[in-house]
Design an enzyme around this catalytic site. Structure first.
Site, short mmCIF file in Angstrom:
data_model
loop_
_atom_site.label_atom_id
_atom_site.label_comp_id
_atom_site.label_asym_id
_atom_site.label_seq_id
_atom_site.Cartn_x
_atom_site.Cartn_y
_atom_site.Cartn_z
N GLU A 193 -9.28 33.81 -26.57
CA GLU A 193 -10.51 34.04 -26.01
C GLU A 193 -10.54 32.44 -26.47
O GLU A 193 -10.97 31.93 -26.82
CB GLU A 193 -11.90 34.94 -26.05
N ASP B 268 -14.10 30.06 -24.77
CA ASP B 268 -15.62 30.39 -24.14
C ASP B 268 -16.36 29.04 -23.53
O ASP B 268 -16.66 28.22 -24.60
CB ASP B 268 -16.28 30.84 -24.90
N GLU C 46 -20.34 29.00 -22.95
CA GLU C 46 -20.85 30.11 -23.15
C GLU C 46 -23.16 29.60 -22.47
O GLU C 46 -22.79 28.78 -23.03
CB GLU C 46 -21.68 31.41 -23.96
#
Length: 291
Positions: free
Chosen positions: A104, A106, A108
């Protein structure tokens, strides 16, 4: 001597053109590359499918994902974050393997109370292991207007950009046989959700539902990536026929290195590599840390 400022401006202009290639391809609509993954009744479409609004209330948020999986590429999204009191609210733009061992990448955005900075957290999961968070304070209000958030992912490095500014580099390193680099096909995902239990002040600041619905807006649904099947990876995805795998993208140039160092010096508020409480011995990738 007199030509140096002009040359510096030329280099900067060429750099911005170089990393804006993804924004100058065909103007894709949402339905061409994405579909709604959850919260169907909390999504609105504008400008003939070229802008999307996600909403979050106390019942649910919403999200969408790419129709294809990718194993390398240059991924971008123009995002305008929720305004007002967004403490506890998380807006996410990320790549996720979904199938098998967890990889993953990210972006955020951790909302905050009015007048307090919205924090941008980046994270990397590889071979099921995460905990590689870095956080910066943005040098602008991301709820006032759209900005680009971009990911370059090839076999040598992952670079996180805000507009054209590199804010993080994660190198492909193998140390003592330990491989900690994402290489599985991943889907592009976007979501707006309630992170009250952790996102703001470590979970002390909760979502203020009197301000709901919280709304985030998204533009640019083009994807420059090498399509790959999660169950049968595409061996061609690291080929130099894809521009993001060419040698110009294998490492940052000197101008980008200086910009990255400036971002880390001025705006970084947390780096897992220097968190001795969590990691008394720094993870192997931190031993070759970018400035």
């Amino acid at each position: 001597m007199g030509f140096r400022p002009r040359m510096s401006m030329l280099v900067l202009t060429l750099f911005e053109m170089f990393f804006s290639l993804g924004a100058t391809t065909k103007n894709a609509t949402f339905d061409q590359n994405y579909y709604v993954t959850w919260g169907q009744n909390r999504i609105l479409f504008f400008k003939h499918g070229q802008e999307v609004q996600l909403s979050l209330d106390q019942s649910s948020g919403a999200g969408f994902g790419s129709r294809s999986y990718y194993e390398s590429g240059f991924f971008q999204m123009r995002i305008k974050l929720p305004d007002k009191d967004s403490g506890g609210v998380v807006t996410a733009f990320y790549l996720h393997s979904n199938v098998g061992i967890h990889d993953e990448l990210d972006f955020e955005f951790l909302g905050n109370r009015p007048g307090k900075p919205i924090v941008l957290q980046t994270n990397v999961f590889a071979h099921g292991l995460g905990g590689r968070e870095q956080r910066i304070r943005l040098w602008f209000d991301p709820s006032e207007d759209f900005h680009y958030y971009k990911l370059l992912w090839n076999q040598h490095q992952i670079v996180f950009f805000v507009d054209n500014m590199p804010i993080r580099v994660y190198k492909n390193r193998v140390v003592h046989g330990v491989a900690g680099y994402p290489h599985r096909p991943m889907q592009v995902l976007v979501s707006l959700w309630d992170g009250s239990n952790w996102a703001t002040d470590g979970g002390k600041t909760k979502a203020n539902w009197t301000q709901a619905p919280f709304q985030a807006h998204f533009q640019d649904f083009n994807i420059n990536g090498c399509r790959s099947n999660p169950h049968s990876p595409n061996k061609d995805c690291y080929s130099t026929k894809y521009w993001w795998n060419n040698r110009n993208y294998l490492q940052l140039n000197s101008h980008q290195m200086r910009e990255l160092a400036a971002v880390r010096r001025k705006y970084m508020t947390y780096d897992y590599c220097t968190d001795k409480n969590r990691y008394p011995i720094a993870p192997v990738e931190c031993h070759d840390h970018e400035p």
